[in-house]
Design a protein around this motif. Structure first.
Motif, PDB file in Angstrom:
ATOM      1  N   ARG A  85       0.810  -1.216   0.000  1.00 44.72           N
ATOM      2  CA  ARG A  85       0.000   0.000   0.000  1.00 44.72           C
ATOM      3  C   ARG A  85       0.843   1.267   0.000  1.00 44.72           C
ATOM      4  O   ARG A  85       0.329   2.339  -0.239  1.00 44.72           O
ATOM      5  CB  ARG A  85      -0.931   0.002   1.221  1.00 44.72           C
ATOM      6  N   THR A  86       2.134   1.146   0.287  1.00 49.17           N
ATOM      7  CA  THR A  86       3.009   2.313   0.310  1.00 49.17           C
ATOM      8  C   THR A  86       4.309   1.980  -0.409  1.00 49.17           C
ATOM      9  O   THR A  86       4.623   0.809  -0.635  1.00 49.17           O
ATOM     10  CB  THR A  86       3.357   2.735   1.750  1.00 49.17           C
ATOM     11  N   LEU A  87       5.071   3.002  -0.734  1.00 52.45           N
ATOM     12  CA  LEU A  87       6.376   2.804  -1.354  1.00 52.45           C
ATOM     13  C   LEU A  87       7.268   1.960  -0.447  1.00 52.45           C
ATOM     14  O   LEU A  87       7.901   0.995  -0.889  1.00 52.45           O
ATOM     15  CB  LEU A  87       7.036   4.164  -1.618  1.00 52.45           C
ATOM     16  N   GLU A  88       7.313   2.302   0.830  1.00 51.43           N
ATOM     17  CA  GLU A  88       8.155   1.566   1.768  1.00 51.43           C
ATOM     18  C   GLU A  88       7.721   0.112   1.869  1.00 51.43           C
ATOM     19  O   GLU A  88       8.559  -0.797   1.881  1.00 51.43           O
ATOM     20  CB  GLU A  88       8.101   2.226   3.162  1.00 51.43           C
ATOM     21  N   ASP A  89       6.438  -0.104   1.937  1.00 41.85           N
ATOM     22  CA  ASP A  89       5.851  -1.431   2.005  1.00 41.85           C
ATOM     23  C   ASP A  89       6.266  -2.261   0.781  1.00 41.85           C
ATOM     24  O   ASP A  89       6.676  -3.419   0.892  1.00 41.85           O
ATOM     25  CB  ASP A  89       4.330  -1.270   2.047  1.00 41.85           C
ATOM     26  N   ALA A  90       6.187  -1.651  -0.395  1.00 45.63           N
ATOM     27  CA  ALA A  90       6.551  -2.336  -1.643  1.00 45.63           C
ATOM     28  C   ALA A  90       8.035  -2.666  -1.670  1.00 45.63           C
ATOM     29  O   ALA A  90       8.438  -3.762  -2.078  1.00 45.63           O
ATOM     30  CB  ALA A  90       6.178  -1.477  -2.848  1.00 45.63           C
ATOM     31  N   LEU A  91       8.876  -1.725  -1.243  1.00 44.55           N
ATOM     32  CA  LEU A  91      10.318  -1.973  -1.223  1.00 44.55           C
ATOM     33  C   LEU A  91      10.689  -3.088  -0.250  1.00 44.55           C
ATOM     34  O   LEU A  91      11.511  -3.946  -0.554  1.00 44.55           O
ATOM     35  CB  LEU A  91      11.070  -0.689  -0.862  1.00 44.55           C
ATOM     36  N   ILE A  92      10.072  -3.081   0.911  1.00 46.85           N
ATOM     37  CA  ILE A  92      10.350  -4.134   1.901  1.00 46.85           C
ATOM     38  C   ILE A  92       9.876  -5.482   1.371  1.00 46.85           C
ATOM     39  O   ILE A  92      10.574  -6.486   1.493  1.00 46.85           O
ATOM     40  CB  ILE A  92       9.703  -3.793   3.257  1.00 46.85           C
TER      41      ILE A  92
ATOM     42  N   TYR B 299      15.747  -7.757   4.722  1.00 54.97           N
ATOM     43  CA  TYR B 299      15.157  -7.502   6.035  1.00 54.97           C
ATOM     44  C   TYR B 299      14.927  -8.768   6.856  1.00 54.97           C
ATOM     45  O   TYR B 299      14.332  -8.708   7.925  1.00 54.97           O
ATOM     46  CB  TYR B 299      13.845  -6.722   5.871  1.00 54.97           C
ATOM     47  N   GLY B 300      15.381  -9.893   6.365  1.00 50.94           N
ATOM     48  CA  GLY B 300      15.231 -11.143   7.105  1.00 50.94           C
ATOM     49  C   GLY B 300      13.804 -11.640   7.178  1.00 50.94           C
ATOM     50  O   GLY B 300      13.450 -12.370   8.107  1.00 50.94           O
ATOM     51  N   LEU B 301      12.974 -11.287   6.206  1.00 56.07           N
ATOM     52  CA  LEU B 301      11.575 -11.722   6.196  1.00 56.07           C
ATOM     53  C   LEU B 301      11.403 -12.902   5.248  1.00 56.07           C
ATOM     54  O   LEU B 301      11.983 -12.920   4.172  1.00 56.07           O
ATOM     55  CB  LEU B 301      10.660 -10.579   5.753  1.00 56.07           C
ATOM     56  N   THR B 302      10.605 -13.869   5.649  1.00 53.48           N
ATOM     57  CA  THR B 302      10.333 -15.017   4.783  1.00 53.48           C
ATOM     58  C   THR B 302       8.918 -14.977   4.214  1.00 53.48           C
ATOM     59  O   THR B 302       8.601 -15.710   3.290  1.00 53.48           O
ATOM     60  CB  THR B 302      10.532 -16.339   5.552  1.00 53.48           C
ATOM     61  N   THR B 303       8.070 -14.113   4.779  1.00 53.60           N
ATOM     62  CA  THR B 303       6.711 -13.933   4.278  1.00 53.60           C
ATOM     63  C   THR B 303       6.480 -12.443   4.061  1.00 53.60           C
ATOM     64  O   THR B 303       7.352 -11.626   4.350  1.00 53.60           O
ATOM     65  CB  THR B 303       5.662 -14.459   5.276  1.00 53.60           C
ATOM     66  N   PHE B 304       5.294 -12.101   3.551  1.00 62.84           N
ATOM     67  CA  PHE B 304       5.031 -10.680   3.306  1.00 62.84           C
ATOM     68  C   PHE B 304       5.101  -9.898   4.614  1.00 62.84           C
ATOM     69  O   PHE B 304       4.854 -10.424   5.680  1.00 62.84           O
ATOM     70  CB  PHE B 304       3.698 -10.472   2.584  1.00 62.84           C
ATOM     71  N   PRO B 305       5.467  -8.610   4.516  1.00 63.01           N
ATOM     72  CA  PRO B 305       5.639  -7.793   5.715  1.00 63.01           C
ATOM     73  C   PRO B 305       4.311  -7.512   6.419  1.00 63.01           C
ATOM     74  O   PRO B 305       3.293  -7.265   5.778  1.00 63.01           O
ATOM     75  CB  PRO B 305       6.265  -6.508   5.196  1.00 63.01           C
ATOM     76  N   THR B 306       4.365  -7.554   7.736  1.00 62.05           N
ATOM     77  CA  THR B 306       3.192  -7.216   8.544  1.00 62.05           C
ATOM     78  C   THR B 306       3.234  -5.728   8.866  1.00 62.05           C
ATOM     79  O   THR B 306       4.236  -5.056   8.634  1.00 62.05           O
ATOM     80  CB  THR B 306       3.181  -8.011   9.859  1.00 62.05           C
TER      81      THR B 306
ATOM     82  N   ILE C  40       6.619  -3.226   9.024  1.00 62.44           N
ATOM     83  CA  ILE C  40       6.734  -1.933   8.349  1.00 62.44           C
ATOM     84  C   ILE C  40       7.043  -0.841   9.363  1.00 62.44           C
ATOM     85  O   ILE C  40       7.955  -0.036   9.178  1.00 62.44           O
ATOM     86  CB  ILE C  40       5.439  -1.577   7.572  1.00 62.44           C
ATOM     87  N   GLU C  41       6.281  -0.826  10.443  1.00 64.20           N
ATOM     88  CA  GLU C  41       6.472   0.211  11.462  1.00 64.20           C
ATOM     89  C   GLU C  41       7.880   0.159  12.043  1.00 64.20           C
ATOM     90  O   GLU C  41       8.535   1.195  12.198  1.00 64.20           O
ATOM     91  CB  GLU C  41       5.429   0.045  12.571  1.00 64.20           C
ATOM     92  N   ASN C  42       8.375  -1.038  12.334  1.00 62.79           N
ATOM     93  CA  ASN C  42       9.713  -1.172  12.920  1.00 62.79           C
ATOM     94  C   ASN C  42      10.815  -0.832  11.928  1.00 62.79           C
ATOM     95  O   ASN C  42      11.810  -0.207  12.290  1.00 62.79           O
ATOM     96  CB  ASN C  42       9.932  -2.594  13.453  1.00 62.79           C
ATOM     97  N   LEU C  43      10.650  -1.236  10.676  1.00 58.64           N
ATOM     98  CA  LEU C  43      11.699  -1.013   9.680  1.00 58.64           C
ATOM     99  C   LEU C  43      11.720   0.413   9.137  1.00 58.64           C
ATOM    100  O   LEU C  43      12.751   0.889   8.674  1.00 58.64           O
ATOM    101  CB  LEU C  43      11.531  -2.005   8.525  1.00 58.64           C
TER     102      LEU C  43
ATOM    103  N   ASN D 137      21.727  -2.880  -2.429  1.00 56.48           N
ATOM    104  CA  ASN D 137      21.351  -3.271  -3.783  1.00 56.48           C
ATOM    105  C   ASN D 137      19.898  -3.750  -3.777  1.00 56.48           C
ATOM    106  O   ASN D 137      19.625  -4.941  -3.729  1.00 56.48           O
ATOM    107  CB  ASN D 137      22.295  -4.364  -4.287  1.00 56.48           C
ATOM    108  N   TYR D 138      18.970  -2.806  -3.829  1.00 54.61           N
ATOM    109  CA  TYR D 138      17.546  -3.117  -3.757  1.00 54.61           C
ATOM    110  C   TYR D 138      16.994  -3.590  -5.087  1.00 54.61           C
ATOM    111  O   TYR D 138      17.441  -3.163  -6.150  1.00 54.61           O
ATOM    112  CB  TYR D 138      16.749  -1.870  -3.351  1.00 54.61           C
TER     113      TYR D 138
END
Length: 100
Positions: free
Chosen positions: A36-43, A50-57, A61-64, A79-80
């Motif tokens: 829903r946001t640029l940051e959300d999409a990048l993460i 970011y050490g995530l194995t599933t979609f971000p919660t 997002i708030e912590n990162l 290197n995104y």
């Protein structure tokens, strides 16, 4: 917007999303998740960074992204992988006659 109109809108081709010097891109589902946001999409597209194995919660997002400046500076240092809607929009801009 009615659901039928939204579904039609989401099926538009690149050519149909362009009228003269105006082109529309929007976030779509990537890796089973629609940001829903640029940051959300990048993460989401850079989960491994970011050490995530599933979609971000929401908590992820708030912590990162708690410090927007730090998050933005990280974009320059790592290197995104860019979300597809950004790649498509930048490619259109690159070839658009408005930029020539």
């Amino acid at each position: 917007m009615e659901k039928d109109n939204l579904e039609l809108f989401l099926t538009l081709s690149d050519e149909e999303k362009t009228i003269e010097n105006i082109h529309l891109e929007y976030q779509t589902e990537e890796q089973g998740y629609c940001a829903r946001t640029l940051e959300d999409a990048l993460i989401n597209t850079n989960r491994s960074i970011y050490g995530l194995t599933t979609f971000p919660t929401e908590d992820d997002i708030e912590n990162l992204v708690s410090k927007k400046t730090d998050f933005t500076l990280e974009l320059l240092q790592k290197n995104y992988i860019m979300p597809s809607y950004m790649v498509k929009g930048l490619c259109w801009l690159n070839f658009a006659t408005i930029c020539n």
